[in-house]
Design an enzyme around this catalytic site. Structure first.
Site, short mmCIF file in Angstrom:
data_model
loop_
_atom_site.label_atom_id
_atom_site.label_comp_id
_atom_site.label_asym_id
_atom_site.label_seq_id
_atom_site.Cartn_x
_atom_site.Cartn_y
_atom_site.Cartn_z
N ASP A 1 0.82 -1.20 0.00
CA ASP A 1 0.00 0.00 0.00
C ASP A 1 0.86 1.26 0.00
OD1 ASP A 1 0.53 0.84 2.72
OD2 ASP A 1 -0.89 -0.65 3.42
N TYR A 2 0.22 2.39 -0.20
CA TYR A 2 0.89 3.69 -0.39
C TYR A 2 1.86 4.02 0.74
CZ TYR A 2 1.16 8.75 -1.38
OH TYR A 2 1.59 10.02 -1.66
#
Length: 278
Positions: A106-107
């Site tokens: 994820d980011y």
């Protein structure tokens, strides 16, 4: 040359992963000899038939490329992003072949990410049944009691609650996880090994027992170990590629609880030593 399924031809040509290729076919992006094809299972001869994707003639199979990238925080694990955020593709420019990420980070997470244009391998590694182990260094805000960590070791139900700004995730039960303490403190570090990769899984697991995850770094993926600096990448060698092809249940962790649950275990890996100094 014998006929093959269109999605297999597309992945061999480096257009997309098998799953994405199937989506492109059903959405009408592919033509064979001028006719739009939308039925999965349609076959063609890549040497005789004119296959076009979005109007562009399909090239022959590309040389397979396999990359290990150290994804920094602040990049999305997609080929493109509608919000205009930096993607991992910005970090692997100049490779000479079209590649795409296998799985996701994820980011806000960082660490080891595999990119390739080998659609068959990518499909194998991302299948839930492949059980390829993934190991992370995780920093947690606060000290979870051992009884709560044991819930994560045994598997815990996550999802089913509405989160602000996010769609509701269907409740799922996680597989057993291996967890060991790497560094004690008010905000301890743990080494966590999973054999699955549900969306934001580690963060959701700790949220379920009432703790916030501050940092996540993936340091191992199957037989691969993170050994490049943030934002850097390297090509996998032939032995590593062969090991990835063999990855599966035998490479996965058992999920059993360690004998010494409170021991401040130190790993011999470079990333583990870095975590111990933080």
């Amino acid at each position: 040359m014998p006929q093959e399924r269109l999605q297999k031809i597309m992945t061999a040509a480096g257009v997309a992963s098998r799953r994405k290729a199937e989506e492109m076919i059903t959405q009408g992006h592919v033509t064979v000899n001028g006719q739009t094809v939308t039925v999965l299972g349609t076959k063609a001869d890549p040497e005789r038939d004119h296959i076009k994707v979005d109007g562009k003639l399909l090239r022959g199979p590309e040389r397979h490329t396999y990359l290990l990238l150290n994804k920094p925080k602040g990049y999305v694990t997609t080929v493109s992003d509608p919000e205009g955020r930096p993607t991992v593709m910005d970090l692997v420019k100049g490779v000479g072949q079209r590649v795409y990420p296998v799985g996701r980070l994820d980011y806000a997470s960082e660490g080891l990410l595999v990119l390739t244009n080998d659609g068959e391998l990518a499909n194998k590694l991302t299948k839930a049944a492949s059980h390829v182990s993934k190991t992370y260094l995780v920093k947690v805000a606060g000290k979870p009691p051992e009884v709560e960590l044991n819930k994560l070791r045994d598997g815990i139900k996550i999802g089913g609650r509405k989160e602000e700004g996010r769609a509701m995730m269907r409740p799922v039960h996680t597989a057993p996880a291996q967890i060991r303490l790497m560094r004690e403190g008010d905000n301890p570090w743990y080494e966590i090994t999973l054999i699955e990769g549900k969306n934001r899984q580690i963060r959701r697991m700790f949220e379920e027992i009432g703790f916030h995850v501050e940092k996540i770094k993936r340091v191992r993926y199957g037989p691969l170990t993170l050994d490049v600096d943030p934002g850097e990448f390297r090509e996998l060698n032939s032995k590593e590629v062969a090991a990835l092809h063999r990855s599966g249940p035998r490479d996965a962790g058992t999920g059993r609880r360690p004998a010494h649950k409170n021991s401040n275990h130190r790993t011999s890996s470079k990333e583990g030593r870095r975590a111990n100094r933080r």
